[in-house]
Design an enzyme around this catalytic site. Structure first.
Site: not given
Length: 375
Positions: A48, A57, A159, A200, A202, A242, A284-286, A313, A316, A375
């Site tokens: 997303d 990317r 999300k 989510e 984070e 998440k 994954s958070g980096g 979920s 990256r 993002y």
């Protein structure tokens, strides 16, 4: 037994009907969708990225950020044969949800053909909270209309990302409450329009903080979120969570090992997440691709109560090696899909606590951390 049935009928006849954001017409579907995503050995592909983020990317493989290149890459992902063995849901950006593949097939139908539930990112990004260095997520104003439109297009879950940065003064109580209320309003509006909300919250890795600090902040954040969800009458059986894993900060001198990460993560979830929630799908958070998988595996191997499915979920941490394998060339599509499938399989095994490390390629060890990842 007869007495119990009589009491049940009297209770139902009493007219007691607790408020619920999900209309009766959507409740069974919402629960079924959440359960379909939270299935053993499978997780979510987060594809997303906004137009700007996917542009970064593509730039990394010397490719122009055009609609055609974005379509080609997303089509590569969703045409990966066998992806549904390890992926139960896919989060898309709005452009992708309404996009068609090169042969005219709606991309959303590519997901459905594999039995992968289509999802959509519905937040509109982050904005600064005036007078602070903290952020709040935008997008509530017309969320009802947009959610109805996404449901009609085929999306069945969504999300919304809220972020919290750890420092000596943050996250502040005001920001924690503001973000919790926003997440809860989003969840209620989503359920009212037939979409299972992924909630989510984070807590970012940025900073030198210890794993103990991450655990304390995350516990406070999650507790506030679930209070707000309750206050807004969100049906917990029809959501997914998440969260971040509980790790040391990106600049911490002493990094916690996977077993310690697993222990703190599970304890934090046990203290804050009700068993009515069907699934927890970590971001994954980096983390590197491999470390995210190793940590997920350690959490699922740890003994202790887990009344929810504990899965992934990843964005990256599923796609980084695949897009490098592709490099924008048609002749590399099969190799990129094989790379994606390898990482998806590794995470599917980690969801079961059965990952053996066979996907630990050098490319999977590359750091994916981006400071202030908005993002």
């Amino acid at each position: 037994m007869a007495d119990q049935q009589t009491k049940k009928r009297k209770f139902q006849a009493s007219g007691f009907n607790p408020p619920c954001a999900a209309p009766v017409s959507f409740r069974k579907e919402l629960i079924a969708t959440a359960r379909a995503i939270a299935t053993p050995g499978r997780g979510i592909l987060a594809a997303d990225e906004s137009t700007g983020t996917i542009g970064k990317r593509l730039a990394a493989i010397s490719l122009e950020n055009t609609e055609e290149n974005r379509r080609a890459y997303r089509e590569l992902l969703f045409r990966t044969e066998g992806l549904n063995k390890y992926i139960s849901g896919a989060i898309m950006y709005e452009e992708t949800l309404f996009q068609k593949a090169a042969d005219g097939t709606p991309i959303v139908d590519l997901c459905k053909a594999q039995g992968i539930v289509p999802g959509i990112k519905t937040d509109l990004g982050l904005r600064a909270i005036p007078g602070t260095d903290e952020m709040v997520t935008q997008g509530l104003t017309d969320l009802d209309k947009r959610s109805a439109k996404y449901y009609k297009q085929g999306a069945r879950f969504c999300k919304w990302r809220a972020v919290y940065k750890i420092s000596d003064t943050t996250p502040s109580p005001a920001a924690i409450k503001l973000q919790a209320d926003s997440l809860a309003r989003y969840a209620a509006i989503s359920q009212a329009n037939g979409l299972v909300p992924i909630v989510e919250p984070e807590v970012l890795m940025d900073g030198p903080h210890s794993i103990e600090k991450c655990a304390a902040v995350s516990e406070k954040v999650y507790a506030a979120v679930f209070k707000a969800l309750s206050d807004n009458h969100v049906m917990l059986e029809g959501i997914l969570l998440k969260p971040n894993m509980i790790t040391s900060g990106s600049d911490a001198k002493d990094k916690a090992d996977p077993q310690t990460v697993a222990s703190y993560t599970l304890r934090t979830l046990q203290r804050t997440v009700p068993p009515a929630v069907p699934g927890i799908n970590f971001l994954s958070g980096g983390q590197t691709e491999e470390m995210a998988t190793v940590h997920l595996n350690a959490i699922n191997q740890l003994k202790g109560a887990k009344p929810w499915r504990v899965s992934f979920s990843f964005g990256r941490a599923l796609q980084a090696s695949a897009i490098q394998a592709w490099k924008g060339k048609k002749e590399n599509v099969a190799a990129a899909q094989a790379t994606l499938l390898k990482r998806a399989k590794a995470n599917g095994e980690a969801e079961l606590g059965k990952y053996g490390g066979d996907a630990a390629d050098p490319d999977a060890q590359v750091s994916l951390f981006e400071k202030d990842y908005y993002y």
